[in-house]
Write an enzyme that holds these catalytic residues in place. Structure first.
Site, mmCIF file in Angstrom:
data_model
loop_
_atom_site.group_PDB
_atom_site.id
_atom_site.type_symbol
_atom_site.label_atom_id
_atom_site.label_comp_id
_atom_site.label_asym_id
_atom_site.label_seq_id
_atom_site.Cartn_x
_atom_site.Cartn_y
_atom_site.Cartn_z
ATOM 1 N N LYS A 17 0.863 -1.209 0.045
ATOM 2 C CA LYS A 17 -0.047 0.112 0.023
ATOM 3 C C LYS A 17 0.830 1.128 0.108
ATOM 4 O O LYS A 17 0.541 2.249 -0.722
ATOM 5 C CB LYS A 17 -0.942 0.072 1.252
ATOM 6 N N ARG A 76 -9.722 0.617 8.873
ATOM 7 C CA ARG A 76 -9.222 -0.722 9.438
ATOM 8 C C ARG A 76 -10.569 -1.615 9.869
ATOM 9 O O ARG A 76 -10.514 -2.608 10.348
ATOM 10 C CB ARG A 76 -8.281 -0.706 10.256
ATOM 11 N N ARG A 123 11.158 -5.911 4.737
ATOM 12 C CA ARG A 123 11.051 -4.536 4.996
ATOM 13 C C ARG A 123 11.602 -4.020 6.459
ATOM 14 O O ARG A 123 12.225 -3.084 6.602
ATOM 15 C CB ARG A 123 9.863 -4.105 4.897
ATOM 16 N N ARG A 151 -0.421 -8.934 13.499
ATOM 17 C CA ARG A 151 -1.213 -7.976 12.615
ATOM 18 C C ARG A 151 -1.892 -8.631 11.382
ATOM 19 O O ARG A 151 -2.935 -8.140 11.351
ATOM 20 C CB ARG A 151 0.051 -7.334 11.792
HETATM 21 P P1 AMP Z 1 0.529 0.479 9.237
HETATM 22 O O1 AMP Z 1 1.792 1.358 9.104
HETATM 23 O O2 AMP Z 1 -0.428 0.864 8.691
HETATM 24 O O3 AMP Z 1 0.862 -0.933 9.104
HETATM 25 O O4 AMP Z 1 0.017 0.716 10.791
HETATM 26 C C1 AMP Z 1 1.003 0.334 11.856
HETATM 27 C C2 AMP Z 1 0.197 0.005 13.226
HETATM 28 O O5 AMP Z 1 -0.600 1.409 13.495
HETATM 29 C C3 AMP Z 1 -0.824 -0.729 13.331
HETATM 30 O O6 AMP Z 1 -0.353 -2.083 13.497
HETATM 31 C C4 AMP Z 1 -1.784 -0.228 14.305
HETATM 32 O O7 AMP Z 1 -1.264 -0.481 15.422
HETATM 33 C C5 AMP Z 1 -1.749 1.234 14.029
HETATM 34 N N1 AMP Z 1 -2.952 1.759 12.789
HETATM 35 C C6 AMP Z 1 -2.499 2.325 11.949
HETATM 36 N N2 AMP Z 1 -3.708 2.493 11.112
HETATM 37 C C7 AMP Z 1 -4.558 2.024 11.976
HETATM 38 C C8 AMP Z 1 -6.333 2.205 11.885
HETATM 39 N N3 AMP Z 1 -6.828 2.517 10.955
HETATM 40 N N4 AMP Z 1 -6.765 1.693 12.822
HETATM 41 C C9 AMP Z 1 -6.058 1.168 13.959
HETATM 42 N N5 AMP Z 1 -4.915 1.129 14.072
HETATM 43 C C10 AMP Z 1 -3.987 1.578 13.050
#
Ligand code: AMP
Length: 190
Positions: free
Chosen positions: A14, A89, A128, A146
């Site tokens: 993404k 999410r 990564r 995750r």
């Molecule tokens: P990402 O960079 O999108 O993988 O997000 C890293 C972490 O941030 C996730 O594992 C969640 O803990 C938190 N996070 C990011 N976006 C969201 C969201 N829309 N809702 C809840 N937690 C989020």
């Protein structure tokens, strides 16, 4: 306005594809993960709150995420549109996003869902993790949590957009350019 939800599990690509999309279509990138990492780096109260969830690979509570997105949208006037990356999410976040968009006399144009099988995701996240410095990319248990959270809580969001006739699936395995071309083919229909 062109408002795109770029959807997919952790490691689906993404972030990589968002960068290419915003450059070509001049959209505003709104990545909730990036926003949380920025808060974390700056040591804000929001960052401190988010840290414990992020460290465990769990979702930050909906009201916190929604408030942060509301803020970002309100502080981005005169944009061609947004690309939402890592948000919504949960179905509650998707409903809240629809309301936020309505408030701005706008709406979600399309959800593009990148599809990648689980083993490939894990390999990409491990790769990564060698350079991202992200603790949640470097621990097998966190990676598994995750992906589990994605399957349980996030996947239903695709159904939410499908019911509205807005879901487009794209194969997320291949070259970065090839996948980008497939994404552009979808966007160009809007
Ligand atoms: P990402 O960079 O999108 O993988 O997000 C890293 C972490 O941030 C996730 O594992 C969640 O803990 C938190 N996070 C990011 N976006 C969201 C969201 N829309 N809702 C809840 N937690 C989020």
């Amino acid at each position: 306005m062109l408002n795109i939800v770029l959807f997919g599990p952790p490691g689906a690509g993404k972030g990589t594809q968002s960068e290419k999309i915003i450059e070509k279509y001049q959209l505003t990138h709104l990545s909730t993960g990036d926003l949380f990492r920025k808060h974390l780096g700056e040591g804000t109260e929001l960052g401190k709150l988010a840290r414990k969830y992020m460290d465990e690979g769990r979702l930050v509570p909906d009201e916190v995420v929604i408030g942060m997105v509301d803020d970002k949208i309100a502080n981005t006037p005169n944009t061609n549109g947004f690309i939402f990356d890592g948000f919504p999410r949960t179905v509650a976040q998707a409903e809240a996003l629809d309301k936020l968009m309505q408030k701005n006399n706008s709406g979600i144009s399309v959800m593009i869902a990148l599809e990648v099988e689980e083993e490939v995701l894990k390999q990409r996240i491990r790769e990564r993790g060698k350079t991202s410095g992200r603790a949640d990319d470097q621990d097998e248990e966190k990676i598994a949590t995750r992906i589990g959270v994605y399957l349980d809580e996030t996947l239903p969001v695709a159904g939410y957009y499908e019911k509205q006739g807005k879901l487009s699936k794209v194969n997320g395995v291949g070259t970065i350019e090839g996948i980008f071309q497939d994404i552009c083919n979808v966007i160009d229909r809007y």
